[in-house]
Every structure is written in C-alpha cells, then in structure tokens.
Design a protein around this motif. Sequence first.
Motif, PDB file in Angstrom:
ATOM      1  N   THR B  18      44.338 -22.993 -33.813  1.00 59.01           N
ATOM      2  CA  THR B  18      45.549 -23.743 -33.474  1.00 59.01           C
ATOM      3  C   THR B  18      46.463 -22.901 -32.604  1.00 59.01           C
ATOM      4  O   THR B  18      46.574 -21.680 -32.793  1.00 59.01           O
ATOM      5  N   ILE B  79      48.476 -27.653 -30.653  1.00 60.10           N
ATOM      6  CA  ILE B  79      47.114 -28.137 -30.436  1.00 60.10           C
ATOM      7  C   ILE B  79      46.260 -27.608 -31.572  1.00 60.10           C
ATOM      8  O   ILE B  79      46.127 -26.382 -31.731  1.00 60.10           O
ATOM      9  N   SER B  82      41.356 -26.322 -31.332  1.00 60.72           N
ATOM     10  CA  SER B  82      41.275 -26.198 -29.871  1.00 60.72           C
ATOM     11  C   SER B  82      39.844 -26.295 -29.367  1.00 60.72           C
ATOM     12  O   SER B  82      38.913 -25.756 -29.983  1.00 60.72           O
ATOM     13  N   ASP B  86      40.386 -28.100 -23.542  1.00 64.04           N
ATOM     14  CA  ASP B  86      41.854 -28.037 -23.582  1.00 64.04           C
ATOM     15  C   ASP B  86      42.408 -27.011 -22.600  1.00 64.04           C
ATOM     16  O   ASP B  86      43.613 -26.977 -22.340  1.00 64.04           O
ATOM     17  N   VAL B 115      41.095 -21.018 -23.458  1.00 64.47           N
ATOM     18  CA  VAL B 115      40.412 -21.221 -24.737  1.00 64.47           C
ATOM     19  C   VAL B 115      39.146 -20.370 -24.738  1.00 64.47           C
ATOM     20  O   VAL B 115      38.274 -20.531 -23.874  1.00 64.47           O
TER      21      VAL B 115
END
Lengths: 114, 117
Positions: B18, B79, B82, B86, B115
């Motif tokens: 997150t 978010i 993830s 993203d 990410v």
Amino acid sequence: ETGVTQSPTHLIKTRGQQVTLRCSSQSGHNTVSWYQQALGQGPQFIFQYYREEENGRGNFPPRFSGLQFPNYSSELNVNALELDDSALYLCASRNGLGSSYEQYFGPGTRLTVT
Amino acid sequence: AQTVTQSQPEMSVQEAETVTLSCTYDTSESDYYLFWYKQPPSRQMILVIRQEAYKQQNATENRFSVNFQKAAKSFSLKISDSQLGDAAMYFCAYRSNYGGSQGNLIFGKGTKLSVKP
C-alpha cells in the motif's frame, strides 16, 4: 462511443512560426478545455469553449487563441512561437459547462519549438 | 487564487503493498471538487477518483481511496494492493464550483509512482 482525439501526435516548429492543434471532442460533448503541460509540470488551463464561444481563459497571452466548430471540435492556435511554448498540449471535453460534468482528456500533442 | 501542492516528486512501492500520495490545496471557497488523475507514459489523463467538498464521506474506487480533511485542506490518495500497472504520474487537481473558472482544473506538479515487482 468515440473518445477524445487530438492531432497531430507530435510537431516540431521553429521559433516565430505559427501552429494549429486540433481536438475532436467525445460524442455529445459541447465544452472543450485546453491545457498546456510543460515537462515535469502539471497541466495549466489555457481556455475553454462552450458552444463555439470562448468561456473562461487562464493566464496565457493573446497569441494563444482558439476556435470551436458547430460539431464541437476545436482548434488551438499559437502565433509567434517561443521556445517556452514547447510542451504537451491536452484537450478535454465534457457534456456541459458546470463543474459537475466529468472531463475526458485526449492523448495530447507534443509540440517542440526549436 | 487556488493552489494545489504535491510535496512528493517521486514515490516507490512494492507490488501488492500500500502507498499513500499526499496533496494539499489552498482555497477560500467552500464548494469545490478534488480529483486524482493518473497519467501513464501514453500521456492520456485518466480519472482515478473524485471527491465533492460538501461530502464528508471519503470516496473509494476499488483499490483506490482518499483521505479528505477539509479543515486541513488535505487530500491524500491511498493505493492498496499495488499493481505494476499503477506505475504512472499522479496528479492532484482542484475544480471550483463558482464563477467563470467553473469546470476547469488546477493541477499540482505531480508525483511519479514506481511499482517494484
């Protein structure tokens, strides 16, 4: 339903020249806004058109002008290009002038001024 | 004049973890909208989530949620879980519900989210 399209994708111009960028709004959308996004920055509002009339303008000089046609497509014209005009130009359309209407963005035109 | 500030130029998150992106704004208005937009390398701005100022409940869209603190003028995006897709630039934006500027967006400078697999 066709989304917002812009042309051309990329463009290279020389300082002092004039350029026209085009935007085809999403079907049924009568309001078009134009934004300038310099490298590494967020988009900045240039102006918007509602039913063929300019309705709201950001902090851009008069050499930035536009048009909206009866089919609600739009043009952004920039005269006397300067190096600082190099940016991604985004248009966004929505189905009304009010702020509750969602804006849908096109993929942008990358303008390079040399 | 209204301003939007994103203080994190870059953020990184591990896949499935997150991450929270921060946004603050300044306005004297009471009726407005706040947005988070995603801009992938394809350049097209995609709406992630929006919040109406007069609604106290925080907006949620699947893995995306916001923490809207009106008094503090703070609007962060969380978010969850993830995913590699993203990864993008995320922009916080403000839209007034008044006058001639009605409907037009004021953006922050963006946060680049990476990410890691």
